[in-house]
Design an enzyme around this catalytic site. Structure first.
Site, PDB file in Angstrom:
ATOM      1  N   ARG A   1     -13.529  12.693   5.462  1.00 30.38           N
ATOM      2  CA  ARG A   1     -12.240  13.371   5.686  1.00 30.38           C
ATOM      3  C   ARG A   1     -11.857  14.228   4.493  1.00 30.38           C
ATOM      4  O   ARG A   1     -11.304  15.313   4.640  1.00 30.38           O
ATOM      5  CB  ARG A   1     -11.148  12.333   5.969  1.00 30.38           C
ATOM      6  CG  ARG A   1     -11.281  11.702   7.343  1.00 30.38           C
ATOM      7  CD  ARG A   1     -10.372  10.489   7.472  1.00 30.38           C
ATOM      8  NE  ARG A   1      -8.986  10.819   7.295  1.00 30.38           N
ATOM      9  CZ  ARG A   1      -8.067   9.980   6.818  1.00 30.38           C
ATOM     10  NH1 ARG A   1      -8.392   8.762   6.445  1.00 30.38           N
ATOM     11  NH2 ARG A   1      -6.818  10.362   6.710  1.00 30.38           N
TER      12      ARG A   1
ATOM     13  N   HIS B   1       0.845  -1.189   0.000  1.00 26.02           N
ATOM     14  CA  HIS B   1       0.000   0.000   0.000  1.00 26.02           C
ATOM     15  C   HIS B   1       0.884   1.244   0.000  1.00 26.02           C
ATOM     16  O   HIS B   1       1.907   1.282   0.674  1.00 26.02           O
ATOM     17  CB  HIS B   1      -0.907   0.015   1.237  1.00 26.02           C
ATOM     18  CG  HIS B   1      -2.104   0.915   1.079  1.00 26.02           C
ATOM     19  ND1 HIS B   1      -3.272   0.504   0.457  1.00 26.02           N
ATOM     20  CD2 HIS B   1      -2.312   2.205   1.441  1.00 26.02           C
ATOM     21  CE1 HIS B   1      -4.146   1.503   0.460  1.00 26.02           C
ATOM     22  NE2 HIS B   1      -3.587   2.550   1.043  1.00 26.02           N
TER      23      HIS B   1
ATOM     24  N   SER C   1      -6.749   4.144   8.645  1.00 26.61           N
ATOM     25  CA  SER C   1      -7.393   3.953   7.343  1.00 26.61           C
ATOM     26  C   SER C   1      -6.629   2.905   6.528  1.00 26.61           C
ATOM     27  O   SER C   1      -7.205   1.951   6.006  1.00 26.61           O
ATOM     28  CB  SER C   1      -7.427   5.297   6.611  1.00 26.61           C
ATOM     29  OG  SER C   1      -7.677   5.138   5.248  1.00 26.61           O
TER      30      SER C   1
ATOM     31  N   LYS D   1      -7.702  -1.521   6.217  1.00 27.12           N
ATOM     32  CA  LYS D   1      -7.918  -2.169   4.915  1.00 27.12           C
ATOM     33  C   LYS D   1      -6.970  -3.356   4.755  1.00 27.12           C
ATOM     34  O   LYS D   1      -7.342  -4.406   4.275  1.00 27.12           O
ATOM     35  CB  LYS D   1      -7.691  -1.174   3.774  1.00 27.12           C
ATOM     36  CG  LYS D   1      -8.805  -0.141   3.655  1.00 27.12           C
ATOM     37  CD  LYS D   1      -8.682   0.656   2.372  1.00 27.12           C
ATOM     38  CE  LYS D   1      -7.594   1.706   2.419  1.00 27.12           C
ATOM     39  NZ  LYS D   1      -8.005   3.059   2.695  1.00 27.12           N
TER      40      LYS D   1
ATOM     41  N   ASP E   1     -14.097   2.671   6.857  1.00 25.85           N
ATOM     42  CA  ASP E   1     -13.092   3.506   6.180  1.00 25.85           C
ATOM     43  C   ASP E   1     -13.700   4.192   4.962  1.00 25.85           C
ATOM     44  O   ASP E   1     -13.392   5.357   4.681  1.00 25.85           O
ATOM     45  CB  ASP E   1     -11.875   2.676   5.768  1.00 25.85           C
ATOM     46  CG  ASP E   1     -10.832   3.548   5.080  1.00 25.85           C
ATOM     47  OD1 ASP E   1     -10.352   4.495   5.744  1.00 25.85           O
ATOM     48  OD2 ASP E   1     -10.532   3.342   3.892  1.00 25.85           O
TER      49      ASP E   1
HETATM   50  N1  URA Z   1      -4.422   6.198   1.884  1.00 26.31           N
HETATM   51  C1  URA Z   1      -5.442   5.619   2.590  1.00 26.31           C
HETATM   52  O1  URA Z   1      -5.878   4.504   2.286  1.00 26.31           O
HETATM   53  N2  URA Z   1      -5.938   6.312   3.631  1.00 26.31           N
HETATM   54  C2  URA Z   1      -5.485   7.518   4.013  1.00 26.31           C
HETATM   55  O2  URA Z   1      -5.977   8.061   4.973  1.00 26.31           O
HETATM   56  C3  URA Z   1      -4.443   8.109   3.272  1.00 26.31           C
HETATM   57  C4  URA Z   1      -3.904   7.419   2.201  1.00 26.31           C
END
Ligand code: URA
Length: 445
Positions: free
Chosen positions: A168, A82, A183, A187, A161
């Site tokens: 957000r 990620h 966040s 995931k 999320d």
């Molecule tokens: N990527 C994400 O998945 N969440 C965030 O808050 C920032 C970047």
């Protein structure tokens, strides 16, 4: 627990109890918290922060807000990846088939571009027919067949999320360490991986602009992953200038194909090879750095990684002929060159302004729900450190809508700074944080 009491406690700087955090996440998920209450708590968290324990509880509660993917029936170590988001960051699209070609299973839930940052899903959708909204059943069967699959977040996985991220984005509450960490990690905990490589972007085009903040974010996410039994490491990588030489959607897919053909830009290729090598090591396919890197480079030169990309595109409904003929990708009707105002060296190419230029051309969204022009984008002719002559092109803007060009040119012109001397070389990889310690490759103030 009453929402107003939880908001007041955080507003006054108190640490929240596990029960309070769970009540917030459940309330957001089932709609019993109104958006204005959730937004107020988000802003209180931005201003007052959360300690490591609260951040861990928030992550767990968000991960449990929906289904968790079970990939136990697929043999081998599943290694996720990620990025915290940047400009020209097409790494996942190359990394997934590349690591899969080395025997790693790569489950990947990706996002759309928002603000000045691009999104993997928008880029993939520039491949004619490519589907990102797959059922969990389709996701797991493609993973079994190909070894990698890139999908959008579903309503069933981390719904908390999905709602919080959307809030957000419109309440100026993205830039918060505990909120970003929770966040991303919620995931990843729900995605079914057993190990994880994170790319924490740092600099002008990133949510974390200072190296010390990026390191704190990397440490927080590694701690959360490790505590949850997910072997996690994070690279902190520079995002002051765009990564590679393409920013947009179809132009970035074309660049991904170049990397898999061995002809990609060196900054992008080197970062991908580094991250893929770590995935190979974490996935147990090699035990020494040099062996992992050799395996990754071989997967590029042999064409095995390109084959995986073709296979993944076919399984996700896309037209795989783009891999052999990128000329069939959507192409914008017009181009415009932004040229050097004087001779010298390109000192910097501001990733934030280049990202905004791409949005102004139509390649990204001003707000959630806007449609995206898949062929609009930018080719970067000069990178920081390159010598330039007056009048030479620095950026090539691709666009369809004439009405968008003026604003884009203004932003693009401000993005490039030319000076007399070549700037000092700066490493792309700034640091590495893992469960056994960390190394920083740049001095921290
Ligand atoms: N990527 C994400 O998945 N969440 C965030 O808050 C920032 C970047």
């Amino acid at each position: 627990m009453r929402a107003v009491d939880i908001i007041r406690a955080k507003r006054d700087g108190e640490a929240l109890s596990r029960e309070a955090i769970e009540s917030f996440v459940c309330g957001v998920t089932d709609g019993s918290w109104d958006d204005y209450q959730a937004s107020a708590l988000l802003m209180a968290i931005v201003l007052k922060g959360m300690n490591a324990v609260e951040t861990g509880w928030l992550t767990e509660a968000m991960a449990r807000s929906g289904e968790r993917v079970n990939l136990d029936h697929i043999s081998g170590i599943k290694v996720g990846k990620h990025s915290t988001g940047g400009v020209g960051d097409k790494v996942s699209i190359v990394l997934a088939p590349l690591a899969a070609a080395c025997g790693i299973v790569v489950p990947k839930m990706s996002g759309r571009g928002l603000g000045h940052t691009g999104g993997t899903l928008d880029k993939l959708e520039s491949i004619p027919g490519f589907r990102v909204a797959l059922s969990l059943q389709e996701f797991t069967s493609i993973l079994e067949e190909v070894g990698c699959c890139l999908i959008s977040q579903t309503d069933n996985i981390t719904p908390a999320d999905k709602k919080l991220y959307a809030l957000r984005d419109v309440t100026a509450t993205i830039e918060s360490l505990p909120l970003i960490a929770a966040s991303v990690m919620s995931k990843k905990l729900a995605e079914g991986s057993t190990a994880l490589v994170l790319d924490v972007k740092c600099g002008r085009g990133a949510f974390m602009q200072r190296p010390a903040d990026a390191r704190s974010l990397a440490r927080a996410m590694v701690t959360i992953g490790t505590a949850a039994g997910l072997r996690t490491e994070a690279f902190i990588t520079r995002m002051d200038a765009p990564l590679g030489r393409a920013v947009g959607n179809s132009v970035e897919i074309a660049e991904c194909i170049q990397v898999l053909s061995g002809t990609g830009p060196s900054d992008l290729t080197d970062l991908i090879v580094k991250l893929a090598s770590r995935m190979v090591l974490l996935g147990g396919k090699a035990t020494a750095d040099a062996d992992a890197e050799a395996m990754v480079r071989q997967a590029i030169t042999s064409g095995a990684a390109r084959d995986r990309l073709r296979h993944m595109i076919r399984c996700q409904g896309g037209d795989a002929t783009v891999v052999d003929d990128p000329g069939t990708l959507p192409r914008a009707g017009h181009t415009h060159h932004v040229t050097a105002a004087k001779s010298g060296y390109l000192q910097s190419l501001d990733a934030l302004l280049v990202g905004r230029t791409a949005v102004a051309l139509g390649a990204g969204r001003d707000k959630k729900g806007d449609s995206v022009d898949l062929s609009a984008g930018i080719l970067v002719h000069k990178k920081p450190g390159d010598a330039v002559s007056a009048g030479e092109p620095i950026l090539e803007l691709h666009y369809n809508d004439e009405g968008r060009l003026g604003a884009a040119v203004q932003l693009a012109t401000q993005a490039a700074v030319i000076g007399d001397k070549a700037p000092a070389d700066t490493p792309l990889i700034m640091g590495w944080v893992h469960d056994r310690g960390e190394q920083m490759f740049v001095a921290l103030p």
